[in-house]
Structures are given as structure tokens and as C-alpha cells.
Design an enzyme around this catalytic site. Structure first.
Site, short mmCIF file in Angstrom:
data_model
loop_
_atom_site.label_atom_id
_atom_site.label_comp_id
_atom_site.label_asym_id
_atom_site.label_seq_id
_atom_site.Cartn_x
_atom_site.Cartn_y
_atom_site.Cartn_z
N TYR A 69 -2.93 -18.29 3.81
CA TYR A 69 -1.47 -18.43 3.78
C TYR A 69 -1.06 -19.84 3.34
CZ TYR A 69 -0.38 -13.76 5.17
OH TYR A 69 -0.24 -12.39 5.14
N HIS A 121 9.59 -8.29 5.36
CA HIS A 121 8.18 -8.62 5.70
C HIS A 121 8.01 -10.05 6.17
CE1 HIS A 121 6.83 -5.03 2.98
NE2 HIS A 121 7.27 -4.65 4.16
N CYS A 129 4.42 -16.88 17.70
CA CYS A 129 3.33 -16.75 18.68
C CYS A 129 2.56 -15.45 18.45
CB CYS A 129 3.92 -16.75 20.09
SG CYS A 129 2.65 -16.61 21.37
N CYS A 133 5.03 -14.56 23.09
CA CYS A 133 5.51 -15.11 24.37
C CYS A 133 7.02 -15.35 24.36
CB CYS A 133 4.78 -16.42 24.69
SG CYS A 133 5.35 -17.81 23.68
N CYS A 156 2.51 -21.88 24.59
CA CYS A 156 1.94 -21.08 25.69
C CYS A 156 0.42 -21.10 25.66
CB CYS A 156 2.44 -19.64 25.62
SG CYS A 156 1.62 -18.65 24.34
N GLY A 193 11.15 -4.98 -9.30
CA GLY A 193 9.83 -5.61 -9.19
C GLY A 193 9.03 -5.22 -7.96
N THR A 194 9.12 -3.97 -7.58
CA THR A 194 8.27 -3.50 -6.47
C THR A 194 7.47 -2.29 -6.92
OG1 THR A 194 8.20 -2.62 -4.22
CG2 THR A 194 10.24 -2.22 -5.46
N VAL A 220 8.25 -3.75 -14.92
CA VAL A 220 7.51 -3.78 -16.18
C VAL A 220 6.64 -2.53 -16.37
CG1 VAL A 220 7.42 -6.29 -16.55
CG2 VAL A 220 5.70 -5.21 -15.09
C1 BJW Z 1 7.40 -6.89 -12.39
C2 BJW Z 1 7.17 -8.11 -12.98
C3 BJW Z 1 8.26 -8.69 -13.61
C4 BJW Z 1 5.33 -7.53 -12.09
N1 BJW Z 1 9.44 -8.08 -13.62
N2 BJW Z 1 8.57 -6.28 -12.41
C5 BJW Z 1 3.92 6.16 5.20
C6 BJW Z 1 3.09 6.67 4.24
C7 BJW Z 1 1.88 6.05 3.95
C8 BJW Z 1 1.51 4.88 4.61
C9 BJW Z 1 2.33 4.37 5.56
C10 BJW Z 1 3.52 5.00 5.84
N3 BJW Z 1 4.17 4.27 6.80
C11 BJW Z 1 3.41 3.19 7.10
C12 BJW Z 1 2.28 3.22 6.38
C13 BJW Z 1 1.20 2.19 6.42
C14 BJW Z 1 1.51 0.99 5.58
C15 BJW Z 1 1.67 1.42 4.11
O1 BJW Z 1 2.73 1.59 3.59
N4 BJW Z 1 0.57 1.58 3.42
C16 BJW Z 1 0.58 1.99 2.01
C17 BJW Z 1 -0.04 0.88 1.15
C18 BJW Z 1 -0.10 3.29 1.88
N5 BJW Z 1 2.70 0.31 6.03
C19 BJW Z 1 2.67 -0.53 7.07
O2 BJW Z 1 1.63 -0.74 7.68
C20 BJW Z 1 3.95 -1.21 7.46
N6 BJW Z 1 4.17 -1.03 8.86
C21 BJW Z 1 4.62 0.11 9.39
O3 BJW Z 1 4.98 1.04 8.71
O4 BJW Z 1 4.63 0.14 10.77
C22 BJW Z 1 4.68 1.42 11.43
C23 BJW Z 1 3.34 2.12 11.21
C24 BJW Z 1 2.17 1.44 11.42
C25 BJW Z 1 0.93 2.07 11.18
C26 BJW Z 1 0.89 3.38 10.69
C27 BJW Z 1 2.10 4.03 10.46
C28 BJW Z 1 3.33 3.39 10.72
C29 BJW Z 1 3.87 -2.71 7.24
C30 BJW Z 1 3.71 -3.06 5.81
C31 BJW Z 1 3.52 -4.57 5.68
C32 BJW Z 1 3.22 -5.00 4.26
N7 BJW Z 1 2.75 -6.34 4.27
C33 BJW Z 1 2.53 -7.03 2.99
C34 BJW Z 1 2.05 -8.46 3.29
C35 BJW Z 1 3.24 -9.30 3.78
C36 BJW Z 1 2.83 -10.70 4.12
C37 BJW Z 1 2.29 -11.46 2.93
O5 BJW Z 1 3.01 -11.68 1.93
O6 BJW Z 1 1.14 -11.84 3.02
O7 BJW Z 1 3.74 -7.07 2.24
S1 BJW Z 1 1.41 -6.16 1.91
C38 BJW Z 1 2.28 -6.53 0.41
O8 BJW Z 1 2.84 -5.31 -0.14
C39 BJW Z 1 3.48 -7.38 0.86
C40 BJW Z 1 4.57 -6.85 -0.04
O9 BJW Z 1 5.83 -7.17 0.51
C41 BJW Z 1 4.28 -5.37 -0.06
C42 BJW Z 1 4.90 -4.65 -1.23
O10 BJW Z 1 4.40 -5.13 -2.42
P1 BJW Z 1 5.37 -5.32 -3.69
O11 BJW Z 1 6.38 -6.35 -3.39
O12 BJW Z 1 5.85 -4.01 -4.13
O13 BJW Z 1 4.36 -6.00 -4.72
P2 BJW Z 1 3.26 -5.29 -5.66
O14 BJW Z 1 2.32 -6.34 -6.08
O15 BJW Z 1 2.70 -4.09 -5.03
O16 BJW Z 1 4.08 -4.79 -6.91
C43 BJW Z 1 4.69 -5.68 -7.82
C44 BJW Z 1 5.49 -4.85 -8.81
O17 BJW Z 1 6.19 -5.72 -9.67
C45 BJW Z 1 4.62 -3.95 -9.70
O18 BJW Z 1 5.19 -2.66 -9.74
C46 BJW Z 1 4.70 -4.61 -11.08
O19 BJW Z 1 4.66 -3.67 -12.15
C47 BJW Z 1 6.03 -5.29 -11.01
N8 BJW Z 1 6.17 -6.48 -11.82
N9 BJW Z 1 5.82 -8.44 -12.83
C48 BJW Z 1 9.53 -6.86 -13.01
N10 BJW Z 1 8.11 -9.89 -14.26
ZN ZN Z 2 3.33 -18.33 22.71
#
Ligand code: BJW
Ligand code: ZN
Length: 248
Positions: A69, A121, A129, A133, A156, A193-194, A220
Site C-alpha cells: 500500500y 472501497h 484499527c 476498537c 489500543c 472506467g470500471t 476503452v
Molecule cells: C479505461 C481506461 C481509460 C482502462 N479510460 N477506461 C456477487 C457475485 C459474485 C461475487 C461477489 C458478489 N458479491 C460479493 C462478491 C465477492 C467479491 C466480488 O465481487 N468478487 C468478484 C471479483 C467476483 N466482492 C467483495 O468481496 C466485496 N464485499 C462484499 O461484497 O461483501 C459482502 C460479501 C462478502 C463475501 C461474499 C459475499 C458477499 C468487496 C469488494 C472489495 C474490492 N476491493 C478492491 C481493492 C480495494 C483496495 C485497494 O485499492 O487496494 O477494490 S479489488 C479492486 O477491484 C478495487 C477496485 O475498486 C475494484 C474494481 O476494479 P475497477 O475499478 O473496476 O478496476 P479494473 O482494473 O477492474 O478495471 C479498470 C477498467 O478501466 C477496465 O474495464 C479497463 O478497460 C478500463 N480502462 N484505462 C477508460 N483510460
Molecule cells: Zn484500535
């Protein structure tokens, strides 16, 4: 080249909308030099999400997680908001009822001037913590000189952790509520961009669509959202958003 008719159509709907919800992902910060997660140069190509972005990973090796990080903080700290972030900040004043939801932890929307950002996120510049806590999130402890500095401790006695949401963790209830409300209540939902793979964020445009909103996507590449979107603008956010703004 982005389709000019599609840009015009979206601009018209945005002008007429009483409420606009925008959700961003890592792609909006790509042109600021912040790596995305998925795709050819994405973080998950080099690093393992299971080793770095889960509570189990932190329990196993907190120093490694903090090192990763802090390395990312270094990149983000040197980055500047790009034209895409700047357009979204200006839209707050330009359109009615704008809500900005981001999955990004980089804080670049705030640095670009967006005042109301729902950070689904968390934020990489805060620590909280690991035991929960109740101590307030700590900005100073999150930022340590040197990637290899030991993990900071909470008052803590437990370790502090980055104030971000890892896989398998619940999102902050209040933020998620606000995101769902903004998605259900908007006339236009714009996803920028997601990859639309990570839930629950990926479900928000579908909630908006079911509630009758027009759903548009800027990316993209193809995504699982594209077949459900009314308007798909293929291109870089830092190019497409300024082109859209010119038509408003
Ligand atoms: C451009 C570009 C340009 C490039 N212009 N575009 C239901 C179904 C299936 C699974 C689950 C579900 N519910 C929950 C889950 C489990 C899990 C999940 O979704 N897994 C899937 C991968 C299958 N979700 C969770 O665990 C979440 N919690 C939750 O739901 O709690 C309840 C629960 C728990 C357990 C089981 C069930 C329920 C929490 C998710 C936390 C995600 N954390 C991260 C890290 C954050 C901290 C950090 O930064 O380190 O978040 S992972 C990472 O992915 C980060 C991002 O915010 C997130 C999304 O990614 P994002 O932003 O879309 O980026 P990319 O890289 O994926 O895509 C970039 C895009 O940009 C691409 O499309 C490119 O083409 C495009 N692009 N250049 C325009 N110039
Ligand atoms: Zn604490």
C-alpha cells in the site's frame, strides 16, 4: 474514435436530467499513471489479490500488505488528476443532482475539486484499527516515510490497517446506502472506467436501469455492463469526458 451521435445523445439526456449518478473505477485514473487492477498492465497481473487484498492476507503478513500500500501511495502521491477527473468535478456545478460514486481509493476526485464523493472501497490515505476498537481513522499513521516502515499501531495496541475494503469484507453501510439511493433515484447513470466485475458496485448501474434510468458507459474495452447499457462510448475517459462536456 467515439461515436459523435452517441455523445450528443448522452449530452442531451444529461442536460435534461434532474439527477445524474456517476460511478468511476480505476480506468479514470489510468491516464494519471495510476495502475488499474485488471487488464494487461493491471496490478493483478503482477500481484496476487489473495496475498494482498484480503483480511486473511493482512493477518498473515501485515508488513507485506503495508509495504504494497505504501508503494501504491508513492505512485498516487506523484500523480495528478487528469482531464477526466476535472470534467467530473465541473459537472457538479453544470448539471442537476450529481452524485459521484467511486471505487477508487486514490483521492484524485477530491484533488480535482469534486466535493461530494462516495468512496465505496475506502481511501488509501487513511488507516483504521484492524480490531475495530472505534478509534478514528488516522491520516498521519497511514503515511510513513519508506515502504519498509513497520506497520503502524493503534492506540489500543492492535495494528492499524489501510482504510480500504478488501475482498470478502462488507462495504461501509452508510456509503452503500447512499450509493444505492443515488442509483435508484437518478435519470442518468454513467459508469466510467470500471471493469464492472466487482460486486456490489457492479450491481449499481443495473439497479439504476431497473428504476428507469438511462445507463451509459465510458470504457476503452468491452465489459459485462456493455450489453445492458443504453449508450456505450468506447475510448479513454480523459478524452471522452472533455468531448462530452463540450456538448453540454
Ligand atoms: C479505461 C481506461 C481509460 C482502462 N479510460 N477506461 C456477487 C457475485 C459474485 C461475487 C461477489 C458478489 N458479491 C460479493 C462478491 C465477492 C467479491 C466480488 O465481487 N468478487 C468478484 C471479483 C467476483 N466482492 C467483495 O468481496 C466485496 N464485499 C462484499 O461484497 O461483501 C459482502 C460479501 C462478502 C463475501 C461474499 C459475499 C458477499 C468487496 C469488494 C472489495 C474490492 N476491493 C478492491 C481493492 C480495494 C483496495 C485497494 O485499492 O487496494 O477494490 S479489488 C479492486 O477491484 C478495487 C477496485 O475498486 C475494484 C474494481 O476494479 P475497477 O475499478 O473496476 O478496476 P479494473 O482494473 O477492474 O478495471 C479498470 C477498467 O478501466 C477496465 O474495464 C479497463 O478497460 C478500463 N480502462 N484505462 C477508460 N483510460
Ligand atoms: Zn484500535
Amino acid at each position: 474514435m467515439t461515436d459523435p451521435d452517441a455523445l450528443d445523445r448522452l449530452a442531451g439526456r444529461l442536460r435534461a436530467a434532474r439527477a445524474v449518478t456517476i460511478m468511476t473505477g480505476a480506468g479514470i485514473s489510468a491516464e494519471s499513471g495510476v495502475p488499474t487492477f485488471r487488464g494487461a498492465d493491471g496490478l493483478w497481473g503482477t500481484f496476487s489479490a489473495a496475498d494482498l487484498a484480503t483480511p486473511e492476507a493482512f493477518a498473515r503478513d501485515p508488513a507485506l500488505v503495508w509495504q504494497w500500500y505504501r508503494w501504491r501511495q508513492g505512485i498516487i502521491g506523484r500523480a495528478q488528476p487528469n482531464a477526466g477527473h476535472l470534467v467530473l468535478a465541473r459537472l457538479e456545478a453544470r448539471l442537476r443532482g450529481v452524485a459521484l460514486i467511486t471505487q477508487n481509493v486514490d483521492g484524485l476526485h477530491q484533488r480535482a475539486g469534486s466535493s461530494q464523493v462516495i468512496e465505496l472501497h475506502g481511501n488509501i490515505w487513511l488507516a483504521r484499527c484492524s480490531r475495530g476498537c472505534g478509534a478514528a481513522p488516522d491520516a498521519a499513521a497511514a503515511i510513513q516515510p519508506g515502504e519498509a516502515a513497520p506497520p503502524p499501531a493503534c492506540r489500543c495496541g492492535a495494528l492499524l490497517r489501510p482504510a480500504v475494503v478488501w475482498f470478502g469484507e462488507s462495504l461501509d453501510e452508510d456509503r452503500l446506502d447512499r450509493a444505492f439511493t443515488a442509483s435508484r433515484g437518478c435519470d442518468v447513470f454513467l459508469a466510467v472506467g470500471t471493469s464492472s466485475l466487482v460486486y456490489p458496485a457492479a450491481g449499481l448501474p443495473l439497479v439504476a436501469r431497473r428504476a428507469g434510468a438511462l445507463v451509459a458507459e465510458i470504457n476503452v474495452d468491452d465489459t459485462p455492463l456493455a450489453p445492458h447499457a443504453d449508450i456505450v462510448l468506447r475510448g479513454r475517459a480523459a478524452n471522452v469526458l472533455p468531448a462530452l462536456e463540450q456538448r453540454l
